[in-house]
Design an enzyme around this catalytic site. Structure first.
Site, PDB file in Angstrom:
ATOM      1  CG  HIS A  46      -1.681   1.240   1.439  1.00  0.00           C
ATOM      2  ND1 HIS A  46      -1.328   2.181   2.378  1.00  0.00           N
ATOM      3  CD2 HIS A  46      -2.800   1.721   0.824  1.00  0.00           C
ATOM      4  CE1 HIS A  46      -2.187   3.176   2.352  1.00  0.00           C
ATOM      5  NE2 HIS A  46      -3.084   2.924   1.424  1.00  0.00           N
ATOM      6  CD  GLU A  49      -2.720   2.485  -3.601  1.00  0.00           C
ATOM      7  OE1 GLU A  49      -3.329   3.576  -3.538  1.00  0.00           O
ATOM      8  OE2 GLU A  49      -3.058   1.481  -2.952  1.00  0.00           O
ATOM      9  CG  HIS A  50      -0.156   6.196  -0.422  1.00  0.00           C
ATOM     10  ND1 HIS A  50      -0.649   7.291   0.275  1.00  0.00           N
ATOM     11  CD2 HIS A  50      -1.119   5.244  -0.317  1.00  0.00           C
ATOM     12  CE1 HIS A  50      -1.834   7.003   0.776  1.00  0.00           C
ATOM     13  NE2 HIS A  50      -2.141   5.758   0.443  1.00  0.00           N
ATOM     14  CD  GLU A 126      -4.806   5.344   3.769  1.00  0.00           C
ATOM     15  OE1 GLU A 126      -5.594   4.643   3.106  1.00  0.00           O
ATOM     16  OE2 GLU A 126      -3.680   5.658   3.364  1.00  0.00           O
TER      17      GLU A 126
END
Length: 417
Positions: A46, A49-50, A126
């Site tokens: 993840h 991905e950022h 997040e």
């Protein structure tokens, strides 16, 4: 029409031409997600991905955003347990630009130290935001309850500790191990021919090299257990789960129908008995998690602490009724039509078509046409469903998770069939 090619370097290219639309959705699918992480780099799929949106050798993050906005495009990405996807939807006249941008992000992202440090703070926020959303958090806690110590039981975001360990060396190690040609699928749907797509894919991705890291993948074993976490919030959020089937199992179709009857919509048994007839919950439903070699069926409900035991009693009452009596012929017919309708209506855009063929290729390595799916649904019998129910709903397979203003003493967890 669906078509598939393989580039000389091993990248799979799949497409579905839809000549009557004016859009094209391009997606780059990578066969990695949180399942392929270790404890020391938990959350790195993840995190990468950022980082893909933070600039390349040619374009800054702002440049990427401005180029996409200038053509009215929609650029996004998501990370799942077993795959990661980057996609861009544009008008068909900008198809080449879409693959140019995606290839630049996937092959030439800088992964600069300052971007890693800045994005670390963003992702930690997040995580905190997610922890403030109990109706979402409870599902991750439930997976950890069902599959403790297995990667499928871990959440996708990572923890503040694991994210705090990320550095450029760890990022590049993971990128080199999994962002490789044989682990990549280029998918497109919309007003583009397969020949055009293969030509563009060759132009922008043919120079990509690398070998995917070989990992020993073990199937998770369900651990019948219970997790109750006290948290000072308004509602108690509960998940009650049992084993389901892997995503490529032929039994996936009877399980989908059974799940739809149980809690798949507003006419489902759970919704009607708990919300409509008694007003005990606003949100109540059942759903499936289906992976390469494992599956889980879960019932979720959120309610006030004073209602929790009544809601759990009703959930178990519905599950026992399902096991003892099965579903009716009328429910079978209605559920089949509902599933077929939802499937077909959900594929009216180029983005949904791209997602379907890309996910299928990266997860299963094959394509199943809509006609084949509809045929498989139509072939399901009451006997098929009742046999699945008999195997799934056993006392030994029940796992339970609760999150909210309660303690273990306040919840009746004597779940028995």
């Amino acid at each position: 029409m669906y078509q598939k090619s393989v580039l000389p370097n091993g990248i799979r290219v799949v497409s579905e031409t839809i000549p009557y639309v004016k859009s094209v959705t391009m997606g780059i699918w990578i066969g990695t997600g949180s399942r392929f992480e270790e404890e020391y780099n938990h959350g790195i799929s993840h995190f990468i991905e950022h980082l893909m949106f933070k600039g390349t050798a040619q374009r800054s993050a702002k440049d990427i955003a401005e180029v996409v906005d200038a053509v009215g495009g929609q650029l996004n990405a998501f990370t799942a347990k077993e795959y990661t996807c980057y996609y861009l939807k544009v008008l068909d006249s900008h198809a080449e630009l879409a693959l140019d941008i995606l290839s630049d992000m996937l092959l030439a992202s800088k992964f600069a130290e300052e971007d890693i440090e800045r994005e670390r703070q963003v992702v930690i926020e997040e995580v905190h935001m997610y922890e403030d959303s109990p109706d979402e958090l409870v599902h991750d806690i439930h997976l950890d309850t069902v599959w403790p110590s297995h990667p499928l039981g871990r959440n996708i975001l990572g923890t503040t500790d694991s994210i705090g360990r990320f550095n450029r060396e760890l990022v590049m190690e993971y990128y080199r191990n999994f962002y490789t040609p044989e682990n990549m699928v280029i998918a497109a749907a919309g007003n583009i021919t397969h020949e055009e797509l293969v030509k563009l894919a060759s132009r922008y991705f043919s120079a990509m090299t690398g070998q995917r890291r070989i990992m020993a993948i073990t199937a998770p074993r369900l651990t019948p257990s219970q997790t109750i976490i006290s948290k000072d919030i308004e509602q108690v959020h509960v998940c009650l789960g049992t084993l389901s089937v892997p995503q490529d199992s032929p039994e996936i179709y009877p399980v989908h129908i059974m799940n739809n009857v149980l809690g798949g919509g507003i006419s489902s048994r759970l919704f009607q008995s708990i919300r409509e007839e008694r007003g005990l919950a606003y949100s109540v439903y059942s759903y499936q998690n289906n992976y390469k070699d494992a599956g889980l069926l879960t019932v979720y409900a959120g309610t006030r602490p004073s209602n929790i035991n009544q809601v759990l009693d009703l959930i178990m009452e519905n599950l026992k009724d399902l096991k003892n009596k099965g579903i009716s012929q009328q429910e079978l017919i209605k559920s089949k039509e509902q599933i077929k309708g939802s499937l077909l209506l959900g594929l009216e855009s180029s983005s949904s078509r791209m997602s379907r063929i890309g996910k299928m290729e990266v997860s299963l390595g094959k394509f199943i046409s809509l006609d084949q799916v509809v045929s498989k649904i139509d072939q399901v019998t009451l006997t098929d469903i009742n046999q699945m129910i008999e195997r799934m709903f056993t006392t030994e397979n029940i796992c339970f998770t609760a999150l909210g203003p309660v303690d273990a003493a306040g919840i009746d967890t004597n779940f028995k069939f």
